[in-house]
Design a protein around this motif. Structure first.
Motif, PDB file in Angstrom:
ATOM      1  N   THR A 117       0.786  -1.326   0.089  1.00  0.00           N
ATOM      2  CA  THR A 117      -0.211  -0.006   0.075  1.00  0.00           C
ATOM      3  C   THR A 117       0.846   1.156  -0.110  1.00  0.00           C
ATOM      4  OG1 THR A 117      -0.163   0.099   2.465  1.00  0.00           O
ATOM      5  CG2 THR A 117      -1.730  -1.320   1.416  1.00  0.00           C
ATOM      6  N   ILE A 118       0.137   2.418  -0.101  1.00  0.00           N
ATOM      7  CA  ILE A 118       1.020   3.681  -0.071  1.00  0.00           C
ATOM      8  C   ILE A 118       1.536   3.703   1.214  1.00  0.00           C
ATOM      9  CG2 ILE A 118       0.743   6.241  -0.126  1.00  0.00           C
ATOM     10  CD1 ILE A 118      -1.402   5.742  -2.275  1.00  0.00           C
ATOM     11  N   MET A 161       5.909   9.985  -3.756  1.00  0.00           N
ATOM     12  CA  MET A 161       6.574   8.860  -4.577  1.00  0.00           C
ATOM     13  C   MET A 161       5.750   7.822  -4.297  1.00  0.00           C
ATOM     14  SD  MET A 161       9.038   8.712  -6.712  1.00  0.00           S
ATOM     15  CE  MET A 161       9.621  10.274  -6.502  1.00  0.00           C
ATOM     16  N   ALA A 162       5.068   7.169  -3.262  1.00  0.00           N
ATOM     17  CA  ALA A 162       4.461   6.004  -2.895  1.00  0.00           C
ATOM     18  C   ALA A 162       3.277   5.852  -4.017  1.00  0.00           C
ATOM     19  CB  ALA A 162       4.263   5.850  -1.441  1.00  0.00           C
ATOM     20  N   THR A 163       2.820   7.399  -3.806  1.00  0.00           N
ATOM     21  CA  THR A 163       1.663   7.236  -4.802  1.00  0.00           C
ATOM     22  C   THR A 163       1.761   7.045  -6.340  1.00  0.00           C
ATOM     23  OG1 THR A 163       0.649   9.002  -3.096  1.00  0.00           O
ATOM     24  CG2 THR A 163      -0.443   8.802  -5.561  1.00  0.00           C
ATOM     25  N   ALA A 166       0.310   4.162  -8.690  1.00  0.00           N
ATOM     26  CA  ALA A 166      -0.297   4.460  -9.835  1.00  0.00           C
ATOM     27  C   ALA A 166       0.573   3.935 -10.968  1.00  0.00           C
ATOM     28  CB  ALA A 166      -0.276   5.875 -10.047  1.00  0.00           C
ATOM     29  N   ASP A 167       1.621   3.600 -10.956  1.00  0.00           N
ATOM     30  CA  ASP A 167       2.446   3.340 -12.065  1.00  0.00           C
ATOM     31  C   ASP A 167       2.145   1.837 -12.205  1.00  0.00           C
ATOM     32  OD1 ASP A 167       5.076   1.521 -12.915  1.00  0.00           O
ATOM     33  OD2 ASP A 167       5.161   3.373 -14.130  1.00  0.00           O
ATOM     34  N   ARG A 168       1.982   1.140 -11.083  1.00  0.00           N
ATOM     35  CA  ARG A 168       1.650  -0.479 -11.045  1.00  0.00           C
ATOM     36  C   ARG A 168       0.429  -0.903 -11.396  1.00  0.00           C
ATOM     37  NH1 ARG A 168       2.145  -2.034  -5.014  1.00  0.00           N
ATOM     38  NH2 ARG A 168       0.130  -1.453  -4.993  1.00  0.00           N
TER      39      ARG A 168
END
Length: 98
Positions: free
Chosen positions: A27-28, A41-43, A47-49
């Motif tokens: 998770t984020i 960056m976690a977001t 989003a990329d995944r």
């Protein structure tokens, strides 16, 4: 070595040698435990995944805007090994013996 994580006005102490994050499931909030990864960056990682699919290796993180080789190297020790999902595995069938 113990790290401190400051999240939502709480201080959590954890042993970094035990920290292992699955980049394809995290998770984020879990991703923010990685060195150099904040909420923004976690977001981006999530989003990329979601948009491009699973990461095949930790090095695939470099496809996320703002993550370079240095960040990948810092994160790698804290990530679980990435194994292909069942649908991605290649099955080699042996020919029948006569």
């Amino acid at each position: 070595m113990a790290l401190l994580a400051f999240r939502e006005h709480q201080v959590h102490r954890f042993d970094e040698s035990r920290l292992r994050i699955d980049l394809n499931k995290a998770t984020i909030q879990e991703l923010t435990l990685l060195p150099g990864i904040g909420e923004t960056m976690a977001t981006r990682i999530v989003a990329d995944r979601t948009a491009k699919g699973r990461f095949q290796s930790v090095a695939d993180l470099s496809r996320v805007r703002g993550i370079g080789e240095r960040t990948v190297a810092e994160i790698k020790p804290f990530c679980t090994e990435i194994v292909p999902e069942e649908s991605e595995r290649v099955v080699v069938a042996k020919p029948p013996l006569d």
